[in-house]
Write a protein that holds these residues in place. Sequence first.
Motif, PDB file in Angstrom:
ATOM      1  N   ASN A  60       0.826  -1.214   0.000  1.00 54.74           N
ATOM      2  CA  ASN A  60       0.000   0.000   0.000  1.00 54.74           C
ATOM      3  C   ASN A  60       0.855   1.256   0.000  1.00 54.74           C
ATOM      4  O   ASN A  60       0.528   2.226  -0.686  1.00 54.74           O
ATOM      5  CB  ASN A  60      -0.970  -0.023   1.179  1.00 54.74           C
ATOM      6  CG  ASN A  60      -2.117  -0.965   0.929  1.00 54.74           C
ATOM      7  OD1 ASN A  60      -2.647  -1.035  -0.172  1.00 54.74           O
ATOM      8  ND2 ASN A  60      -2.508  -1.705   1.948  1.00 54.74           N
ATOM      9  N   ASP A  61       1.957   1.249   0.752  1.00 55.59           N
ATOM     10  CA  ASP A  61       2.875   2.389   0.742  1.00 55.59           C
ATOM     11  C   ASP A  61       3.444   2.608  -0.659  1.00 55.59           C
ATOM     12  O   ASP A  61       3.530   3.743  -1.136  1.00 55.59           O
ATOM     13  CB  ASP A  61       4.026   2.182   1.731  1.00 55.59           C
ATOM     14  CG  ASP A  61       3.589   2.236   3.183  1.00 55.59           C
ATOM     15  OD1 ASP A  61       2.460   2.707   3.475  1.00 55.59           O
ATOM     16  OD2 ASP A  61       4.374   1.790   4.049  1.00 55.59           O
ATOM     17  N   PHE A  62       3.844   1.512  -1.314  1.00 55.27           N
ATOM     18  CA  PHE A  62       4.384   1.613  -2.669  1.00 55.27           C
ATOM     19  C   PHE A  62       3.346   2.203  -3.618  1.00 55.27           C
ATOM     20  O   PHE A  62       3.654   3.082  -4.419  1.00 55.27           O
ATOM     21  CB  PHE A  62       4.804   0.236  -3.187  1.00 55.27           C
ATOM     22  CG  PHE A  62       6.088  -0.312  -2.605  1.00 55.27           C
ATOM     23  CD1 PHE A  62       6.798   0.348  -1.611  1.00 55.27           C
ATOM     24  CD2 PHE A  62       6.588  -1.512  -3.061  1.00 55.27           C
ATOM     25  CE1 PHE A  62       7.964  -0.174  -1.095  1.00 55.27           C
ATOM     26  CE2 PHE A  62       7.755  -2.048  -2.557  1.00 55.27           C
ATOM     27  CZ  PHE A  62       8.450  -1.377  -1.575  1.00 55.27           C
ATOM     28  N   ALA A  63       2.124   1.713  -3.550  1.00 60.25           N
ATOM     29  CA  ALA A  63       1.065   2.213  -4.440  1.00 60.25           C
ATOM     30  C   ALA A  63       0.764   3.682  -4.149  1.00 60.25           C
ATOM     31  O   ALA A  63       0.632   4.485  -5.080  1.00 60.25           O
ATOM     32  CB  ALA A  63      -0.186   1.357  -4.310  1.00 60.25           C
ATOM     33  N   ASP A  64       0.659   4.035  -2.875  1.00 56.81           N
ATOM     34  CA  ASP A  64       0.367   5.427  -2.511  1.00 56.81           C
ATOM     35  C   ASP A  64       1.484   6.377  -2.933  1.00 56.81           C
ATOM     36  O   ASP A  64       1.226   7.530  -3.272  1.00 56.81           O
ATOM     37  CB  ASP A  64       0.123   5.549  -1.004  1.00 56.81           C
ATOM     38  CG  ASP A  64      -1.167   4.873  -0.558  1.00 56.81           C
ATOM     39  OD1 ASP A  64      -2.012   4.534  -1.416  1.00 56.81           O
ATOM     40  OD2 ASP A  64      -1.313   4.660   0.666  1.00 56.81           O
ATOM     41  N   ALA A  65       2.732   5.890  -2.929  1.00 56.35           N
ATOM     42  CA  ALA A  65       3.882   6.717  -3.299  1.00 56.35           C
ATOM     43  C   ALA A  65       4.133   6.719  -4.807  1.00 56.35           C
ATOM     44  O   ALA A  65       5.021   7.421  -5.287  1.00 56.35           O
ATOM     45  CB  ALA A  65       5.130   6.228  -2.563  1.00 56.35           C
ATOM     46  N   GLY A  66       3.373   5.923  -5.560  1.00 55.97           N
ATOM     47  CA  GLY A  66       3.564   5.859  -7.003  1.00 55.97           C
ATOM     48  C   GLY A  66       4.687   4.931  -7.434  1.00 55.97           C
ATOM     49  O   GLY A  66       5.071   4.919  -8.606  1.00 55.97           O
ATOM     50  N   LEU A  67       5.206   4.141  -6.523  1.00 55.73           N
ATOM     51  CA  LEU A  67       6.268   3.195  -6.856  1.00 55.73           C
ATOM     52  C   LEU A  67       5.691   1.925  -7.472  1.00 55.73           C
ATOM     53  O   LEU A  67       6.324   1.286  -8.302  1.00 55.73           O
ATOM     54  CB  LEU A  67       7.068   2.851  -5.584  1.00 55.73           C
ATOM     55  CG  LEU A  67       8.224   1.868  -5.720  1.00 55.73           C
ATOM     56  CD1 LEU A  67       9.253   2.370  -6.727  1.00 55.73           C
ATOM     57  CD2 LEU A  67       8.880   1.653  -4.359  1.00 55.73           C
ATOM     58  N   ALA A  68       4.494   1.569  -7.079  1.00 58.69           N
ATOM     59  CA  ALA A  68       3.817   0.388  -7.622  1.00 58.69           C
ATOM     60  C   ALA A  68       2.411   0.787  -8.051  1.00 58.69           C
ATOM     61  O   ALA A  68       1.897   1.830  -7.654  1.00 58.69           O
ATOM     62  CB  ALA A  68       3.750  -0.725  -6.576  1.00 58.69           C
ATOM     63  N   ARG A  69       1.827  -0.060  -8.848  1.00 56.85           N
ATOM     64  CA  ARG A  69       0.470   0.169  -9.342  1.00 56.85           C
ATOM     65  C   ARG A  69      -0.421  -0.983  -8.909  1.00 56.85           C
ATOM     66  O   ARG A  69      -0.015  -2.135  -8.968  1.00 56.85           O
ATOM     67  CB  ARG A  69       0.509   0.241 -10.869  1.00 56.85           C
ATOM     68  CG  ARG A  69      -0.820   0.426 -11.548  1.00 56.85           C
ATOM     69  CD  ARG A  69      -0.608   0.529 -13.050  1.00 56.85           C
ATOM     70  NE  ARG A  69      -1.873   0.546 -13.762  1.00 56.85           N
ATOM     71  CZ  ARG A  69      -1.973   0.491 -15.073  1.00 56.85           C
ATOM     72  NH1 ARG A  69      -0.893   0.417 -15.812  1.00 56.85           N
ATOM     73  NH2 ARG A  69      -3.154   0.494 -15.647  1.00 56.85           N
ATOM     74  N   ARG A  70      -1.605  -0.651  -8.445  1.00 60.17           N
ATOM     75  CA  ARG A  70      -2.616  -1.653  -8.123  1.00 60.17           C
ATOM     76  C   ARG A  70      -3.416  -1.942  -9.392  1.00 60.17           C
ATOM     77  O   ARG A  70      -3.830  -1.008 -10.075  1.00 60.17           O
ATOM     78  CB  ARG A  70      -3.597  -1.142  -7.074  1.00 60.17           C
ATOM     79  CG  ARG A  70      -3.039  -0.928  -5.710  1.00 60.17           C
ATOM     80  CD  ARG A  70      -4.152  -0.397  -4.779  1.00 60.17           C
ATOM     81  NE  ARG A  70      -3.652  -0.009  -3.493  1.00 60.17           N
ATOM     82  CZ  ARG A  70      -3.345   1.225  -3.135  1.00 60.17           C
ATOM     83  NH1 ARG A  70      -3.524   2.227  -3.976  1.00 60.17           N
ATOM     84  NH2 ARG A  70      -2.892   1.483  -1.924  1.00 60.17           N
ATOM     85  N   ILE A  71      -3.633  -3.211  -9.659  1.00 60.29           N
ATOM     86  CA  ILE A  71      -4.466  -3.617 -10.781  1.00 60.29           C
ATOM     87  C   ILE A  71      -5.603  -4.419 -10.178  1.00 60.29           C
ATOM     88  O   ILE A  71      -5.370  -5.305  -9.360  1.00 60.29           O
ATOM     89  CB  ILE A  71      -3.700  -4.511 -11.771  1.00 60.29           C
ATOM     90  CG1 ILE A  71      -2.388  -3.860 -12.181  1.00 60.29           C
ATOM     91  CG2 ILE A  71      -4.547  -4.836 -12.985  1.00 60.29           C
ATOM     92  CD1 ILE A  71      -1.450  -4.824 -12.841  1.00 60.29           C
ATOM     93  N   GLU A  72      -6.827  -4.115 -10.576  1.00 68.53           N
ATOM     94  CA  GLU A  72      -7.979  -4.794  -9.992  1.00 68.53           C
ATOM     95  C   GLU A  72      -8.855  -5.412 -11.071  1.00 68.53           C
ATOM     96  O   GLU A  72      -9.930  -4.916 -11.370  1.00 68.53           O
ATOM     97  CB  GLU A  72      -8.769  -3.817  -9.140  1.00 68.53           C
ATOM     98  CG  GLU A  72      -7.930  -3.214  -8.018  1.00 68.53           C
ATOM     99  CD  GLU A  72      -8.711  -2.268  -7.126  1.00 68.53           C
ATOM    100  OE1 GLU A  72      -9.805  -2.645  -6.685  1.00 68.53           O
ATOM    101  OE2 GLU A  72      -8.216  -1.155  -6.912  1.00 68.53           O
TER     102      GLU A  72
END
Length: 145
Positions: A60-72
């Motif tokens: 979640n930290d990675f996604a919130d920081a733009g380091l990772a992307r969530r795909i749903e």
Amino acid sequence: MTITTAPEAIRASGLRVTESRTAVYAVLHARPHASADDVYAAVAERMPQTSRQSVYNALNDFADAGLARRIEPAGRSMLFELRVGDNHHHLVCTECGRVEDVDCAVGHTPCLHPSDDHGFEVASAEVTYWGRCAACAASAAPAAS
């Protein structure tokens, strides 16, 4: 500046480098489109003392920081990937669940221009193509007699 290591990428995203975050980054680097449970299982193999919550927090930290992307993908577990900041979409196999990246089909950002934006300022678009991967299609084909 070219980022070459997990700690560099994590720091560049404004996050503190921890052993858990570094391990999560390494798993995402090796396994794009991994679910949180898959990431946890891989991290736990290397770091048995890690908690599921620690891995979930890092994702979640990675996604919130733009380091990772969530795909749903509809009807599937949330997936995470490190490929961010570009205009790419996904192919999802309806049988085995395999996920592949696919660049936008035409032009620089055609998917960001809907036929009617209803007054929205469009910031991003997600397209998911559903179908059977080549392996699943081949295994479903009738055997030649």
